[in-house]
Write a protein that holds these residues in place. Sequence first.
Motif, short mmCIF file in Angstrom:
data_model
loop_
_atom_site.label_atom_id
_atom_site.label_comp_id
_atom_site.label_asym_id
_atom_site.label_seq_id
_atom_site.Cartn_x
_atom_site.Cartn_y
_atom_site.Cartn_z
N CYS A 9 20.18 1.22 17.18
CA CYS A 9 21.08 1.16 18.04
C CYS A 9 20.99 0.65 19.47
N CYS B 157 21.58 3.12 22.48
CA CYS B 157 20.62 4.14 22.83
C CYS B 157 19.32 3.85 22.34
N HIS C 230 25.82 2.94 16.87
CA HIS C 230 26.25 4.42 16.42
C HIS C 230 27.45 4.47 16.69
N CYS D 294 27.98 6.06 20.18
CA CYS D 294 27.50 5.48 21.28
C CYS D 294 28.44 4.30 21.73
ZN ZN Z 1 23.09 4.82 19.61
#
Ligand code: ZN
Length: 160
Positions: free
Chosen positions: A74, A77, A97, A100
């Motif tokens: 991702c 993050c 995500h 996220c």
């Molecule tokens: Zn993430």
Amino acid sequence: MSAVSEFLSHLKTLSIVFFTLLLLEIIILIRSVTGLSSKPDKRQISTTQYLKVIEEKNPTTRYTRRLTAEAAECRVCLSEFEEGEKIRDLQCKHTFHKDCLDRWLQQGWATCPLCRTKVLPDDVVDNYHRMQNQVEYDGSDEEVIFLLSALHGYSSHRFF
Ligand SMILES: [Zn+2]
Ligand SMILES: [Zn+2]
């Protein structure tokens, strides 16, 4: 005598608290009922509705290693996807995500964090941010619930 009057005044305070709570709960009930029956105001989009639009446009899926050959991460993050994590595949084929991406999209960039492809229609984003900019007034339900829990906390602390 004084014990009795003290008891009575406690009783009075208690009943005031009780009726305030009752009133607030009725308000919430009425709100939830009218909220369901009335058409949503197109100019105002709450966070819940906004997230619903995100979900409609980019449904949540679960990450499985079997579907993607290479290890994917991702880019919000910067951590690798774990088996079974909630993710969103955008139309530009970038994957993030769910949490996220939702956080990213709520911060004012309704675009893919990587390639800047639009994720949501402009009017949805505009309306959402207009709603967010309306300062806490507008009797948001959160406020009433906060007041309620404060009262609950107060009454339980003070009297029970
Ligand atoms: Zn993430
Ligand atoms: Zn992209």
